[in-house]
Design a protein around this motif. Structure first.
Motif, PDB file in Angstrom:
ATOM      1  N   ALA A 109       1.004  -1.180  -0.015  1.00 21.85           N
ATOM      2  CA  ALA A 109       0.010  -0.054   0.120  1.00 21.85           C
ATOM      3  C   ALA A 109       0.858   1.321  -0.021  1.00 21.85           C
ATOM      4  N   ASP A 110       1.975   1.309   0.432  1.00 18.11           N
ATOM      5  CA  ASP A 110       2.926   2.624   0.717  1.00 18.11           C
ATOM      6  C   ASP A 110       3.739   2.771  -0.704  1.00 18.11           C
ATOM      7  N   GLY A 111       3.466   1.702  -1.919  1.00 19.11           N
ATOM      8  CA  GLY A 111       3.916   2.096  -3.127  1.00 19.11           C
ATOM      9  C   GLY A 111       5.564   1.480  -3.423  1.00 19.11           C
ATOM     10  N   GLN A 112       6.114   0.724  -2.249  1.00 18.28           N
ATOM     11  CA  GLN A 112       7.328   0.156  -2.424  1.00 18.28           C
ATOM     12  C   GLN A 112       6.948  -1.554  -2.691  1.00 18.28           C
ATOM     13  N   SER A 113       7.860  -2.223  -3.263  1.00 21.45           N
ATOM     14  CA  SER A 113       7.710  -3.796  -3.774  1.00 21.45           C
ATOM     15  C   SER A 113       8.355  -4.197  -2.553  1.00 21.45           C
ATOM     16  N   LEU A 114       8.149  -5.660  -2.289  1.00 26.29           N
ATOM     17  CA  LEU A 114       8.869  -6.359  -1.056  1.00 26.29           C
ATOM     18  C   LEU A 114      10.140  -6.517  -1.588  1.00 26.29           C
ATOM     19  N   LEU A 115      10.602  -6.515  -2.809  1.00 22.55           N
ATOM     20  CA  LEU A 115      12.170  -6.294  -3.183  1.00 22.55           C
ATOM     21  C   LEU A 115      12.803  -5.329  -2.790  1.00 22.55           C
ATOM     22  N   GLN A 116      12.319  -3.982  -2.967  1.00 23.05           N
ATOM     23  CA  GLN A 116      12.729  -2.724  -2.568  1.00 23.05           C
ATOM     24  C   GLN A 116      12.816  -2.706  -1.069  1.00 23.05           C
ATOM     25  N   LYS A 117      11.711  -3.223  -0.204  1.00 23.49           N
ATOM     26  CA  LYS A 117      11.903  -3.309   1.314  1.00 23.49           C
ATOM     27  C   LYS A 117      13.140  -3.895   1.522  1.00 23.49           C
ATOM     28  N   ALA A 118      13.273  -5.177   0.892  1.00 16.74           N
ATOM     29  CA  ALA A 118      14.474  -5.953   1.471  1.00 16.74           C
ATOM     30  C   ALA A 118      15.781  -5.446   1.156  1.00 16.74           C
ATOM     31  N   TRP A 119      15.877  -4.708   0.097  1.00 13.17           N
ATOM     32  CA  TRP A 119      17.053  -3.951  -0.416  1.00 13.17           C
ATOM     33  C   TRP A 119      17.552  -2.989   0.716  1.00 13.17           C
ATOM     34  N   LEU A 120      16.100  -1.917   1.032  1.00 11.09           N
ATOM     35  CA  LEU A 120      16.738  -1.077   1.970  1.00 11.09           C
ATOM     36  C   LEU A 120      17.013  -1.834   3.329  1.00 11.09           C
ATOM     37  N   ARG A 121      16.294  -2.808   3.763  1.00  8.74           N
ATOM     38  CA  ARG A 121      16.394  -3.362   5.038  1.00  8.74           C
ATOM     39  C   ARG A 121      18.024  -3.722   5.235  1.00  8.74           C
ATOM     40  N   GLY A 122      18.703  -4.165   4.122  1.00  9.54           N
ATOM     41  CA  GLY A 122      20.058  -4.373   4.253  1.00  9.54           C
ATOM     42  C   GLY A 122      21.195  -3.054   3.971  1.00  9.54           C
ATOM     43  N   ALA A 123      20.617  -2.276   2.887  1.00  8.26           N
ATOM     44  CA  ALA A 123      21.338  -1.084   2.650  1.00  8.26           C
ATOM     45  C   ALA A 123      21.905  -0.232   3.772  1.00  8.26           C
ATOM     46  N   ILE A 124      20.770   0.095   4.511  1.00  8.65           N
ATOM     47  CA  ILE A 124      20.712   1.055   5.838  1.00  8.65           C
ATOM     48  C   ILE A 124      21.600   0.407   7.071  1.00  8.65           C
ATOM     49  N   LEU A 125      21.784  -0.897   7.007  1.00 11.22           N
ATOM     50  CA  LEU A 125      22.634  -1.427   7.916  1.00 11.22           C
ATOM     51  C   LEU A 125      24.076  -0.717   8.090  1.00 11.22           C
ATOM     52  N   PRO A 126      24.921  -0.766   9.003  1.00 13.49           N
ATOM     53  CA  PRO A 126      26.010  -0.256   9.254  1.00 13.49           C
ATOM     54  C   PRO A 126      27.138  -1.370   8.707  1.00 13.49           C
ATOM     55  N   ASP A 127      28.441  -0.673   8.164  1.00 10.26           N
ATOM     56  CA  ASP A 127      29.521  -1.415   7.751  1.00 10.26           C
ATOM     57  C   ASP A 127      29.159  -2.354   6.353  1.00 10.26           C
ATOM     58  N   VAL A 128      28.107  -1.728   5.606  1.00  8.32           N
ATOM     59  CA  VAL A 128      27.911  -2.716   4.334  1.00  8.32           C
ATOM     60  C   VAL A 128      28.836  -2.495   3.154  1.00  8.32           C
ATOM     61  N   ALA A 129      29.713  -3.366   2.796  1.00  5.83           N
ATOM     62  CA  ALA A 129      30.543  -3.103   1.593  1.00  5.83           C
ATOM     63  C   ALA A 129      29.948  -2.975   0.382  1.00  5.83           C
ATOM     64  N   GLU A 130      28.953  -3.919   0.070  1.00  8.52           N
ATOM     65  CA  GLU A 130      28.079  -3.902  -1.259  1.00  8.52           C
ATOM     66  C   GLU A 130      26.832  -4.699  -1.019  1.00  8.52           C
ATOM     67  N   MET A 131      25.889  -4.338  -1.862  1.00 11.85           N
ATOM     68  CA  MET A 131      24.539  -5.002  -2.013  1.00 11.85           C
ATOM     69  C   MET A 131      24.819  -6.124  -2.926  1.00 11.85           C
ATOM     70  N   LEU A 132      24.516  -7.347  -2.525  1.00  8.70           N
ATOM     71  CA  LEU A 132      24.613  -8.432  -3.513  1.00  8.70           C
ATOM     72  C   LEU A 132      23.213  -9.249  -3.712  1.00  8.70           C
ATOM     73  N   THR A 133      22.925  -9.566  -5.062  1.00  8.83           N
ATOM     74  CA  THR A 133      21.491  -9.843  -5.417  1.00  8.83           C
ATOM     75  C   THR A 133      21.652 -11.086  -6.336  1.00  8.83           C
ATOM     76  N   VAL A 134      21.358 -12.115  -5.920  1.00  3.48           N
ATOM     77  CA  VAL A 134      21.024 -13.323  -6.910  1.00  3.48           C
ATOM     78  C   VAL A 134      19.959 -13.468  -7.300  1.00  3.48           C
ATOM     79  N   THR A 135      19.513 -13.701  -8.698  1.00  2.00           N
ATOM     80  CA  THR A 135      18.464 -13.369  -9.445  1.00  2.00           C
ATOM     81  C   THR A 135      18.493 -14.188 -10.746  1.00  2.00           C
ATOM     82  N   ASN A 136      17.493 -14.255 -11.155  1.00  2.40           N
ATOM     83  CA  ASN A 136      17.200 -14.589 -12.748  1.00  2.40           C
ATOM     84  C   ASN A 136      17.844 -13.532 -13.589  1.00  2.40           C
ATOM     85  N   ARG A 137      18.412 -14.005 -14.902  1.00  2.00           N
ATOM     86  CA  ARG A 137      18.986 -12.926 -15.667  1.00  2.00           C
ATOM     87  C   ARG A 137      17.992 -12.165 -16.304  1.00  2.00           C
ATOM     88  N   GLU A 138      16.683 -12.806 -16.585  1.00  2.00           N
ATOM     89  CA  GLU A 138      15.707 -12.294 -17.076  1.00  2.00           C
ATOM     90  C   GLU A 138      14.831 -11.024 -16.475  1.00  2.00           C
TER      91      GLU A 138
END
Length: 484
Positions: free
Chosen positions: A32-61
């Motif tokens: 309802a807030d306009g964000q997808s579950l994927l966006q929420k997952a990315w933000l959940r990790g990205a705003i933590l301290p000491d993050v060197a990079e965000m890594l995603t494993v997904t289908n190439r399509e």
């Protein structure tokens, strides 16, 4: 300490059909807030301290769609480097985590901590989640494979359970050794687990050092690890500003055994710890669970969209484009999309997956695509189709370009509705402005490009004996989709 949040974005989300499709799976569903579950997952990790990079494993399509999702929310957390591991097809979570651990060990060293997150879960309490991650990393730095256990508040039969050795604290912060993992139980067993105080829901989230996971894989599933390592050796790496990607080779990836990380490693290892937590977690595993996120009215109905009701109770109704009317019904789930409608008893919401399986077995496109399809350059929407014709609405992003291509069996008429198009049509290149059109005969090489600053919108009318999406030969493509 270097922390690498690792998002696993796969699966079909078959229980959330018709909104979830093979090429628009559950992580892309918007709340309802306009964000997808994927966006929420990315933000959940990205705003933590000491993050060197965000890594995603997904289908190439799903790569370009995923990049669009991240780009839309990156301003919230600041720009993070994104690395993608692209699978040609699914091989379950053990190969995905093996590839991720090999990448992290190579890039940051075996001591780097990985935080494995599912792309389609919802966590409502970010501060509690951050605290649980802090607890987990303390255990991971001691060489433990750490899982996050959700404190149960009901005898849930839809989740796996973890039995914790609650008499043996691993740290002052509350981690425990894991005695065993338990499959989804019967109701009687679930009630027993809840009463004992020793069992937690298995969240499917993990934290460990890359080297610790690789050593456990060498011991418990060496065939998966070695096959994944061999695949990476044959795979392509591409890098650009703020991103890099590893495109796994299809031929060697097919040789990697298919298994989950739970079966391949976690259930066999004696080095597993669990952090109990209350973080507002849900895996959004059915329309009932998703509907419960909306506030009910006085009759218990949860509504998203324009809905007219008379004598209706305890229903969840979602319709984003059309008016839905309901009279004299109760305990239903009604989901309306442009090309499919779902009507289900709320108590049978888990069984929606059987409809998805039937559509897939029958080869029906409704299991795979929506009427609006996302492409790297924009979207197309099928407005109408019939014998020997199809009408599409095409939107091309500013600066984007379709491939230089050709069709054997169909001709195309292009009418520009807004914006301006640069068109290659055979040997000619021309600009087509608003209210102008061009005709592409079958067999002509052609390309569509948006040279402007605004979105290009056009109508495409296809005609011919065969109108399938596979009637396309690409000669040049900036997105790497040309045939070898």
């Amino acid at each position: 300490m270097k922390l690498i949040p690792t998002i696993l974005c796969g699966g079909a989300g078959s229980r959330l059909w018709p909104v979830s499709r093979e090429l628009h799976p559950k992580p892309f569903i918007r709340l309802a807030d306009g964000q997808s579950l994927l966006q929420k997952a990315w933000l959940r990790g990205a705003i933590l301290p000491d993050v060197a990079e965000m890594l995603t494993v997904t289908n190439r399509e799903l790569l370009f769609k995923t990049e669009d999702e991240y780009r839309a929310v990156s301003v919230i957390s600041g720009n993070r480097t994104n690395h993608f591991i692209l699978e040609p097809f699914g091989r379950n979570t053990a190969p995905a985590i093996a590839a991720a651990a090999l990448h992290v060990a190579e890039s940051y060293g075996e001591d780097a901590c990985m935080l494995v997150l599912a792309a389609d879960h919802l966590i409502a309490d970010q501060p509690a989640f951050a605290h649980a991650v802090k607890q987990a990393t303390q255990l991971a730095l001691q060489g433990k494979l750490v899982t996050f256990g959700i404190k149960p508040d009901a005898p849930e039969t839809g989740y796996g359970y973890i039995e914790a050795d609650i008499d043996s604290h691993l740290t002052k912060t509350g981690g425990y050794p894991v005695l065993r993992f338990v499959e989804k139980p019967t109701l009687e067993k679930a009630e027993e687990y809840l009463a004992s105080g020793r069992y937690l829901w298995n969240s499917g989230m993990f934290c460990f050092q890359a080297g610790s996971m690789l050593r456990e894989m060498e011991q418990h599933c060496p065939s998966i690890l070695e096959a994944t390592r061999a695949c990476i050796a044959q795979s392509r790496i591409a890098e650009g500003k703020g991103f890099s990607q590893l495109d796994l080779d299809a031929a060697t990836f097919e040789l990697v055994p298919d298994d989950s990380i739970d079966y391949a490693v976690m259930e066999k290892s004696s080095n597993v710890a669990v952090v109990p937590c209350c973080i507002g977690w849900s895996d959004i595993g059915s329309w009932t669970a998703l509907g419960d996120l909306a506030a009910p009215d006085a009759q218990g109905n949860r509504i998203e969209g324009e809905v007219i009701l008379h004598d209706v109770s305890n229903c969840y109704i979602q319709s984003k484009q059309r008016i839905v009317g309901a009279v004299g019904v109760k305990d239903l789930v009604i989901i309306d999309t442009p090309d499919a409608v779902l009507i289900a008893d709320r108590s049978r919401a888990q069984d929606v997956k059987y409809l998805y399986s039937r559509l897939k077995a029958d080869g029906h496109e409704a299991h795979r695509l929506h009427s609006t399809v996302h492409r790297p350059w924009g979207t197309y929407t099928v407005l109408e189709s019939g014998t020997h014709f199809k009408i599409k609405r095409i939107e091309v992003k500013p600066g984007a370009s379709l491939s230089l291509q050709m069709h054997h069996h169909r001709s195309e008429h292009w009418i520009v509705v807004s914006g301006m198009a640069r068109v290659v049509n055979g040997e000619h290149e021309l600009f087509v402005n608003t209210n102008e059109s061009t005709y592409i005969p079958a067999g002509h090489k052609h390309r569509l490009e948006n040279p402007g600053l605004l979105t290009l919108v056009m109508i495409e009318v296809q005609s011919g004996e065969y109108l399938g999406e596979d009637d396309i030969v690409r000669f040049e493509d900036i997105y790497g989709r040309t045939q070898k």
